[in-house]
Design a protein around this motif. Structure first.
Motif, PDB file in Angstrom:
ATOM      1  N   UNK A 193       5.844   7.309  -6.927  1.00  8.98           N
ATOM      2  CA  UNK A 193       4.637   6.498  -6.730  1.00  8.98           C
ATOM      3  C   UNK A 193       4.125   6.639  -5.296  1.00  8.98           C
ATOM      4  N   UNK A 194       3.819   7.855  -4.862  1.00  4.93           N
ATOM      5  CA  UNK A 194       3.413   8.062  -3.460  1.00  4.93           C
ATOM      6  C   UNK A 194       2.142   7.316  -3.076  1.00  4.93           C
ATOM      7  N   UNK A 195       1.235   7.152  -4.011  1.00  4.74           N
ATOM      8  CA  UNK A 195      -0.007   6.467  -3.700  1.00  4.74           C
ATOM      9  C   UNK A 195       0.100   4.961  -3.707  1.00  4.74           C
ATOM     10  N   UNK A 196       1.223   4.437  -4.176  1.00  7.52           N
ATOM     11  CA  UNK A 196       1.401   2.986  -4.292  1.00  7.52           C
ATOM     12  C   UNK A 196       2.287   2.405  -3.195  1.00  7.52           C
ATOM     13  N   UNK A 197       2.926   3.276  -2.414  1.00  6.44           N
ATOM     14  CA  UNK A 197       3.880   2.797  -1.415  1.00  6.44           C
ATOM     15  C   UNK A 197       3.467   3.206  -0.009  1.00  6.44           C
ATOM     16  N   UNK A 198       3.337   2.219   0.855  1.00  2.55           N
ATOM     17  CA  UNK A 198       3.057   2.472   2.262  1.00  2.55           C
ATOM     18  C   UNK A 198       4.349   2.580   3.070  1.00  2.55           C
ATOM     19  N   UNK A 199       5.455   2.109   2.517  1.00  4.37           N
ATOM     20  CA  UNK A 199       6.731   2.090   3.229  1.00  4.37           C
ATOM     21  C   UNK A 199       7.237   3.509   3.460  1.00  4.37           C
ATOM     22  N   UNK A 200       7.426   3.843   4.722  1.00  2.00           N
ATOM     23  CA  UNK A 200       7.999   5.134   5.091  1.00  2.00           C
ATOM     24  C   UNK A 200       8.208   5.124   6.596  1.00  2.00           C
ATOM     25  N   UNK A 201       8.914   6.136   7.098  1.00  2.00           N
ATOM     26  CA  UNK A 201       9.159   6.233   8.525  1.00  2.00           C
ATOM     27  C   UNK A 201       7.834   6.237   9.281  1.00  2.00           C
ATOM     28  N   UNK A 202       7.697   5.325  10.236  1.00  4.56           N
ATOM     29  CA  UNK A 202       6.460   5.213  10.994  1.00  4.56           C
ATOM     30  C   UNK A 202       5.678   3.962  10.675  1.00  4.56           C
TER      31      UNK A 202
ATOM     32  N   UNK B  47      15.809  -2.024   1.894  1.00  2.00           N
ATOM     33  CA  UNK B  47      15.434  -2.589   0.601  1.00  2.00           C
ATOM     34  C   UNK B  47      14.041  -3.205   0.610  1.00  2.00           C
ATOM     35  N   UNK B  48      13.513  -3.454   1.787  1.00  2.42           N
ATOM     36  CA  UNK B  48      12.246  -4.179   1.882  1.00  2.42           C
ATOM     37  C   UNK B  48      11.090  -3.356   1.329  1.00  2.42           C
ATOM     38  N   UNK B  49      10.212  -4.009   0.592  1.00  8.93           N
ATOM     39  CA  UNK B  49       8.987  -3.374   0.144  1.00  8.93           C
ATOM     40  C   UNK B  49       8.859  -3.200  -1.342  1.00  8.93           C
ATOM     41  N   UNK B  50       9.994  -3.159  -2.048  1.00  6.95           N
ATOM     42  CA  UNK B  50      10.002  -2.943  -3.499  1.00  6.95           C
ATOM     43  C   UNK B  50      10.866  -4.030  -4.138  1.00  6.95           C
TER      44      UNK B  50
ATOM     45  N   UNK C  24       7.419  -8.064  -3.304  1.00  5.97           N
ATOM     46  CA  UNK C  24       7.280  -6.750  -2.694  1.00  5.97           C
ATOM     47  C   UNK C  24       6.236  -6.826  -1.589  1.00  5.97           C
ATOM     48  N   UNK C  25       6.213  -5.811  -0.743  1.00  8.42           N
ATOM     49  CA  UNK C  25       5.264  -5.766   0.366  1.00  8.42           C
ATOM     50  C   UNK C  25       3.842  -5.823  -0.166  1.00  8.42           C
ATOM     51  N   UNK C  26       2.994  -6.587   0.498  1.00 10.89           N
ATOM     52  CA  UNK C  26       1.614  -6.757   0.037  1.00 10.89           C
ATOM     53  C   UNK C  26       0.779  -5.486   0.196  1.00 10.89           C
ATOM     54  N   UNK C  27       1.304  -4.495   0.915  1.00  5.68           N
ATOM     55  CA  UNK C  27       0.608  -3.215   1.057  1.00  5.68           C
ATOM     56  C   UNK C  27       0.949  -2.264  -0.082  1.00  5.68           C
ATOM     57  N   UNK C  28       1.970  -2.614  -0.857  1.00 13.77           N
ATOM     58  CA  UNK C  28       2.435  -1.745  -1.931  1.00 13.77           C
ATOM     59  C   UNK C  28       1.949  -2.228  -3.301  1.00 13.77           C
ATOM     60  N   UNK C  29       1.840  -1.293  -4.222  1.00  9.04           N
ATOM     61  CA  UNK C  29       1.534  -1.595  -5.626  1.00  9.04           C
ATOM     62  C   UNK C  29       0.312  -2.515  -5.765  1.00  9.04           C
ATOM     63  N   UNK C  30      -0.792  -2.067  -5.192  1.00  9.35           N
ATOM     64  CA  UNK C  30      -2.023  -2.845  -5.255  1.00  9.35           C
ATOM     65  C   UNK C  30      -2.667  -2.781  -6.635  1.00  9.35           C
ATOM     66  N   UNK C  31      -2.339  -1.729  -7.395  1.00 13.10           N
ATOM     67  CA  UNK C  31      -2.963  -1.540  -8.702  1.00 13.10           C
ATOM     68  C   UNK C  31      -1.969  -1.668  -9.860  1.00 13.10           C
ATOM     69  N   UNK C  32      -0.705  -1.794  -9.543  1.00 11.22           N
ATOM     70  CA  UNK C  32       0.342  -1.797 -10.575  1.00 11.22           C
ATOM     71  C   UNK C  32       1.312  -2.929 -10.316  1.00 11.22           C
ATOM     72  N   UNK C  33       1.845  -3.489 -11.382  1.00  9.10           N
ATOM     73  CA  UNK C  33       2.908  -4.494 -11.253  1.00  9.10           C
ATOM     74  C   UNK C  33       4.247  -3.767 -11.276  1.00  9.10           C
TER      75      UNK C  33
END
Length: 230
Positions: free
Chosen positions: A32-41, A140-143, A157-166
């Motif tokens: 789900x690359x387009x649904x997750x903002x969590x990553x290094x940086x 573990x944070x974000x999902x 989950x993080x409010x930046x993630x999964x904006x279109x999907x549950x």
């Protein structure tokens, strides 16, 4: 010595366990690359204070020790200021900075929700300086955490993630969390047995305290733990 060798082996096992969690998160990101903002940086969640286990603190300390000396000095300076600020406002929280010495009612005052100060390990360019040694909770944070059995262990989950999907409806996000946490507890109990002679299920501290987790501080923690049992 015997203790150091056993702790080193235990931390290697914990590192392998954390690696399993990283593998799960990487698979989620790949799926789900387009649904997750969590990553290094991304460091939007690297603010405020939260409790970590003593096992996480030891693992974090091992990463801290691998930093260049000038960076260690800077991080330790920030950590010292952070801990001193807490003690000024909460005089009951002082060296060796073990939260379990306090009633849980005081934890919220030490870790207020509106604290936006950056983690002491966050660089000026928003990179975790000890990313490979960061605590379990950071990984573990974000999902949401849903066990393979279907049990929901954490439904936020993080409010930046999964904006279109549950994400609660995505079975591919499930992982053997119950088994991971059971293994973590076994390692934690073995660590506390090595340090104190007694197996504890809980000993918690804060990330800034990990910078100072040397043999002397561990002895203080062991003495405090023994005193609580007497």
């Amino acid at each position: 010595c015997f203790l150091e060798a056993n702790l080193d082996e235990l931390l290697k096992k914990y590192g392998a366990l954390l690696g399993e969690v990283d593998g799960w998160f990487a698979r989620c990101l790949d799926q789900h690359p387009g649904e997750l903002e969590c990553r290094l940086g991304c460091a939007k969640c690297c603010r405020g204070l939260f409790d970590i286990t003593l096992l996480d603190a030891l693992y974090l300390r091992s990463g801290f020790e691998q930093l260049p000396e000038n960076v260690r000095v800077q991080v330790a300076g920030r950590a010292q200021v952070r801990l001193a600020d807490i003690t000024r406002s909460q005089k009951s929280f002082d060296r060796p900075w073990v939260l379990n010495d306090l009633p849980e009612s005081e934890w919220d005052a030490i870790m207020p929700d509106d604290d936006e100060r950056a983690c002491v390990f966050l660089s000026d360019d928003n990179v975790c300086l000890v990313y490979s040694h960061r605590p379990m909770t950071c990984r573990l944070h974000g999902i949401p955490m849903i066990d393979r059995s279907g049990e929901v262990l954490f439904n936020e989950w993080c409010t930046l993630n999964f904006l279109k999907t549950n994400p609660l409806m995505l079975p591919e996000l499930r992982f053997h969390f119950s088994d991971i946490f059971a293994q973590e507890l076994l390692l934690f109990r073995e660590m506390t047995r090595l340090l104190t002679g007694v197996s504890f299920s809980e000993l918690d501290t804060l990330i800034p305290a990990a910078c100072f987790l040397d043999a002397e501080l561990l002895d203080e923690i062991a003495a405090r733990s023994a005193a609580r049992l007497s």
